[in-house]
Design a protein around this motif. Structure first.
Motif, PDB file in Angstrom:
ATOM      1  N   ALA A 183     -41.930 -25.581  16.388  1.00 55.09           N
ATOM      2  CA  ALA A 183     -41.093 -24.861  15.433  1.00 55.09           C
ATOM      3  C   ALA A 183     -41.980 -23.916  14.642  1.00 55.09           C
ATOM      4  CB  ALA A 183     -40.379 -25.824  14.493  1.00 55.09           C
ATOM      5  N   MET A 184     -41.438 -22.780  14.256  1.00 54.64           N
ATOM      6  CA  MET A 184     -42.157 -21.794  13.450  1.00 54.64           C
ATOM      7  C   MET A 184     -41.319 -21.426  12.234  1.00 54.64           C
ATOM      8  SD  MET A 184     -44.603 -19.626  12.725  1.00 54.64           S
ATOM      9  CE  MET A 184     -45.663 -19.197  14.118  1.00 54.64           C
ATOM     10  N   THR A 185     -41.910 -21.506  11.044  1.00 55.37           N
ATOM     11  CA  THR A 185     -41.249 -20.994   9.855  1.00 55.37           C
ATOM     12  C   THR A 185     -41.750 -19.572   9.626  1.00 55.37           C
ATOM     13  OG1 THR A 185     -42.918 -21.669   8.224  1.00 55.37           O
ATOM     14  CG2 THR A 185     -41.298 -23.316   8.893  1.00 55.37           C
ATOM     15  N   THR A 186     -40.834 -18.641   9.433  1.00 56.57           N
ATOM     16  CA  THR A 186     -41.243 -17.240   9.286  1.00 56.57           C
ATOM     17  C   THR A 186     -41.148 -16.766   7.830  1.00 56.57           C
ATOM     18  OG1 THR A 186     -39.053 -16.567  10.068  1.00 56.57           O
ATOM     19  CG2 THR A 186     -40.845 -16.526  11.661  1.00 56.57           C
ATOM     20  N   GLY A 187     -41.658 -17.598   6.925  1.00 55.29           N
ATOM     21  CA  GLY A 187     -41.896 -17.140   5.570  1.00 55.29           C
ATOM     22  C   GLY A 187     -40.805 -17.415   4.563  1.00 55.29           C
ATOM     23  N   THR A 239     -45.709 -19.217   8.879  1.00 57.45           N
ATOM     24  CA  THR A 239     -45.963 -17.803   8.605  1.00 57.45           C
ATOM     25  C   THR A 239     -45.649 -17.551   7.140  1.00 57.45           C
ATOM     26  OG1 THR A 239     -45.501 -17.106  10.868  1.00 57.45           O
ATOM     27  CG2 THR A 239     -45.212 -15.445   9.161  1.00 57.45           C
ATOM     28  N   VAL A 240     -46.411 -16.716   6.492  1.00 53.48           N
ATOM     29  CA  VAL A 240     -46.295 -16.522   5.048  1.00 53.48           C
ATOM     30  C   VAL A 240     -45.281 -15.418   4.731  1.00 53.48           C
ATOM     31  CG1 VAL A 240     -48.180 -14.827   4.915  1.00 53.48           C
ATOM     32  CG2 VAL A 240     -47.646 -16.282   2.926  1.00 53.48           C
ATOM     33  N   GLY A 241     -44.554 -15.594   3.613  1.00 53.94           N
ATOM     34  CA  GLY A 241     -43.608 -14.591   3.125  1.00 53.94           C
ATOM     35  C   GLY A 241     -43.932 -14.173   1.706  1.00 53.94           C
ATOM     36  N   ASN A 242     -43.235 -13.184   1.206  1.00 54.66           N
ATOM     37  CA  ASN A 242     -43.541 -12.654  -0.124  1.00 54.66           C
ATOM     38  C   ASN A 242     -43.290 -13.679  -1.231  1.00 54.66           C
ATOM     39  OD1 ASN A 242     -40.787 -11.705   0.887  1.00 54.66           O
ATOM     40  ND2 ASN A 242     -40.504 -11.429  -1.316  1.00 54.66           N
TER      41      ASN A 242
END
Length: 586
Positions: free
Chosen positions: A183-187, A273-276
Motif C-alpha cells: 500500500a502507498m499513502t500519497t501524502g 509519500t509526503v504532502g503539504n
C-alpha cells in the motif's frame, strides 16, 4: 526489454534480488507480494546526481490462486444517500461499473484470456489524521466559509482504521486475483504538521492502540463543546447551525471520539509519500522554527471564533499565498490573544520537522510489516531529502517524489536536484516499468518559490515534470492525490510516450475512498491498468445509538456526506472511478 514475469507465476527464473533478500527479509503472510529487506531501504545519497540511484532488494511471496471478485469494492455497492433534503442518512446502493478507456490505445479482443499480472497495490491518500483540539487550527474561518470546519473531524482516526480493515479484508487484486504487493499513502497523512497526528497516523498504519485525544486526558476541549453556535454541538441542547440542518444530538459523542481505538495495522507492506499538510503547519506556512507559533501549538490558549470579515481576509491571504512564511498569521494571532480560550497545554502537539518525519517512519515501533522506514532511509536523513525509489516486482519499480514546496503555500513544485535524480532513476531502470507517486497533481504544481534551505536551486512546475516523465516510455502511471477528487487524465507526447495520471479522492471528505491499481500485460502489444475504488469497512447504515469504534467510523462517513458546503463532485465521473486504462507497450 524483458517484462514478462507475472506476480503470481511460478518459482522458475528467480530474480537475483529475491536471493539477496530471502535471508533477511521480514516474514510476511502468504500473498502480500514483495517486501524490502531492512538493510536495503535506500534513497538518493547525493543531491547532485553522480551516484547510481539504488533500488531496494525484494523477494516473492508464495503464489496465490487468481480469482477475480467484487465483494468489498465499489463494484459491488456504494454508500448512497436516502431522501432529498436536510440531513440525509446513508444506506447500501448499487456499485459503480467498470469503464474501459481507450484514450491512449485501442483495447483488443481476447485480452482477458491472455493477460498476465505484473503488479498490484493499494493507494491511500489524504487521510488528514486530525488532532481536533489542537490550538493551531483554522476552525474559526467557518464564519466566512462554512466548509472551513467539518463536523466529522474528531473521527479521522476511527475512519482511517476502518479503511485499514477494508484493505486487510481484500482477497487480492479484484480483476486478476493476484497478491497485493503493498500500500502507498500519497501524502497529507497528517492534517496540521503536529506530532500527535504523526504518532496516530503511524500507529493506524502499522498497528496498535491509539487514543485520539490531546490536552486534558479526561475530556475533550475544543469547538464542539464550546457552546458556539457556528459549530455542531453534539452533546448540548443548544440549537446550533448544523442542528438546524438536521444534525443529531448524540449524548456521549465526544467521550467516545477521544476513547482509545485499536488498529490491526495493514497486513501488507506500506510506503509513505509526503504532502503539504505533513510538511507545514496548516499545510501552507513555512514557519518551522517560529517560536511564537510553536509555543501556541503546545500552549494553553486557542482561538475559536472570529468575525466573518476578518476570517475572509485571513482566508484570502492563505489562498493568494501572500503570507507563505506565516509572519502575518503570527501577528494575526497575537492581535486576537485576548479572544482566545483556555485549554490544557500539551507538548506533544509541537510541529515536526522533515527530519522528525523521517525519524518517526524509521522508528522500529512503527515498522508493522515493513519495510523499515516505509521507503525512507538513513540516506534521506543524511541528504535532507524525502524521495526514493523501490522495486515493486521483477519488472516494475516505484518512485516516490516530494512535491511539497518548502517555501510555503499548499500548491507544489519539484526541485532541480530531485528532477535530475528522477531522470537518472528512470534511465538506469529503463528495462523496468515505472509507477511514479506524489502528493500533488500536474495541475496543482504551480508554486515555484525557492526552498529556504536551497535558495539557489531552481524549482519546476507540473508541466516540466510531465515533460520529463513523457520522455521515458517505461513510465505507465503517475499516481497522486491533493485535490480530494477522483480524476484520471491521459497524457500523450509527440515522441510516442504516454501514461495515465491517476488522482484519487481523499479519506477525509466524502466519498472517502482508496484505490486498488493493477498492472497487466495483455500479450497483444498493449498493457492495462485496472483501477478499483474501495470504501472503509464501516457499514453504510449508521446507528446513532452505536458509539463503538465501528459505529463512529460509519458516522464519520455519514457526517462527511452531510458536511455543510461539501463539494458534491469529488467522486468524479464514471471514467474516473473503476476503470481499465489501456496503454501501448513502450
Amino acid at each position: 526489454m524483458s517484462r514478462t514475469r507475472s506476480v503470481a507465476g511460478s518459482a522458475h527464473g528467480v530474480h537475483r534480488r529475491s536471493i539477496l533478500a530471502a535471508t533477511s527479509a521480514v516474514a510476511l503472510s502468504a500473498g502480500v507480494g514483495y517486501a524490502l529487506r531492512p538493510s536495503d531501504s535506500q534513497a538518493a545519497t547525493t543531491t547532485h546526481g553522480t551516484s547510481e540511484a539504488p533500488l531496494a532488494a525484494s523477494r516473492k511471496a508464495p503464489a496465490a490462486p487468481l480469482a477475480p471478485y467484487t465483494k468489498g469494492t465499489t463494484l459491488a455497492s456504494v454508500a448512497t444517500p436516502r431522501g432529498s433534503s436536510g440531513y440525509r442518512r446513508l444506506g447500501d446502493g448499487p456499485g459503480w461499473q467498470r469503464v474501459v478507456r481507450s484514450d491512449l490505445a485501442a483495447p483488443k479482443s481476447g485480452r482477458t484470456g491472455r493477460r498476465t499480472a505484473l503488479a498490484a497495490f493499494v493507494q491511500l491518500t489524504d487521510l488528514h489524521i486530525i488532532d481536533a483540539q489542537h490550538p493551531l487550527r483554522l476552525e474559526y474561518l467557518r464564519s466566512a466559509d462554512v466548509h472551513a470546519w467539518r463536523p466529522h473531524e474528531a473521527l479521522t482516526v476511527q475512519g482511517a482504521i476502518a479503511l485499514v480493515e477494508r484493505i486487510n479484508a481484500l482477497r487480492g487484486a479484484p480483476v486478476t486475483g493476484a497478491p497485493l504487493h503493498f500500500a502507498m499513502t500519497t501524502g497529507d497523512n497528517c492534517d496540521n504538521n503536529s506530532k500527535t497526528e504523526l504518532e496516530w497516523f503511524l500507529t493506524v498504519m502499522s498497528g496498535g492502540r491509539v487514543t485520539p485525544n490531546s490536552g486534558d486526558p479526561r475530556r475533550y476541549e475544543g469547538v464542539q463543546n464550546s457552546g458556539l453556535k457556528q459549530y455542531w454541538q453534539p452533546e448540548a441542547a443548544v440549537r446550533d447551525a448544523d442542528k438546524q440542518l438536521g444534525f443529531p444530538q448524540l449524548d456521549g459523542f465526544l467521550k467516545a471520539a477521544i476513547r482509545e481505538a485499536r488498529s490491526p495495522g495493514l497486513n501488507l507492506p506500506w510506503y509513505s509519500t509526503v504532502g503539504n499538510h505533513d510538511s507545514m503547519p496548516l499545510g501552507c506556512y513555512a514557519s518551522h522554527g517560529d517560536s511564537y507559533l510553536t509555543e501556541l501549538a503546545i500552549g494553553g490558549k486557542k482561538l475559536m471564533s472570529l468575525p466573518a470579515a476578518e476570517a475572509q481576509k485571513l482566508q484570502a491571504a492563505i489562498k493568494n499565498a501572500t503570507d507563505c512564511q506565516g509572519v502575518g498569521y503570527a501577528d494575526f494571532l497575537k492581535a486576537h490573544a485576548r479572544a482566545m480560550r483556555s485549554v490544557t497545554p500539551d507538548e506533544k502537539r509541537a510541529p515536526f520537522t522533515p527530519a522528525d518525519y523521517l525519524k518517526a517512519h524509521l522508528n522500529p515501533a512503527y515498522r508493522g510489516l515493513g519495510p523499515v522506514g516505509h521507503g525512507y532511509s538513513s540516506a534521506n536523513l543524511d541528504a535532507g531529502t524525502q524521495y526514493y525509489a523501490f522495486r515493486i516486482a521483477d519488472d516494475v519499480i516505484g518512485v516516490s517524489l516530494d512535491t511539497t514546496d518548502p517555501g510555503g503555500h499548499y500548491e507544489g513544485s519539484i526541485g532541480a536536484d530531485q528532477l535530475r535524480w528522477l531522470e537518472r532513476t528512470l534511465r538506469e531502470n529503463k528495462d523496468s516499468y515505472a509507477v511514479v507517486f506524489s502528493h500533488h497533481t500536474s495541475r496543482t504544481m504551480t508554486n515555484t518559490r525557492p526552498d529556504p534551505a536551497r535558495p539557489n536551486e531552481r524549482r519546476y512546475d507540473g508541466q516540466r515534470l510531465l515533460a520529463v516523465l513523457g520522455r521515458h516510455r517505461n513510465v505507465l502511471a503517475w499516481v497522486n492525490g491533493h485535490i480530494h477528487k477522483n480524476d484520471i487524465t491521459p497524457h500523450a507526447f509527440a515522441d510516442g510516450g504516454s501514461f495515465w495520471e491517476i488522482s484519487t479522492a481523499s479519506h477525509v471528505d466524502y466519498p472517502q475512498l482508496a484505490r486498488v491499481i493493477e498492472l497487466v500485460d495483455n500479450k497483444d502489444g498493449t498493457l492495462s491498468l485496472f483501477t478499483t475504488l474501495v470504501e472503509s469497512s464501516a457499514p453504510h447504515r449508521t446507528d446513532f445509538g452505536d458509539l463503538s469504534q465501528t459505529g463512529l467510523a460509519a458516522l464519520y462517513r455519514e457526517l462527511s456526506f452531510n458536511a455543510p458546503g461539501a463539494r458534491t463532485s469529488l467522486s468524479g465521473d464514471a471514467v474516473d472511478r473503476n476503470t481499465e486504462l489501456v496503454l501501448k507497450k513502450g
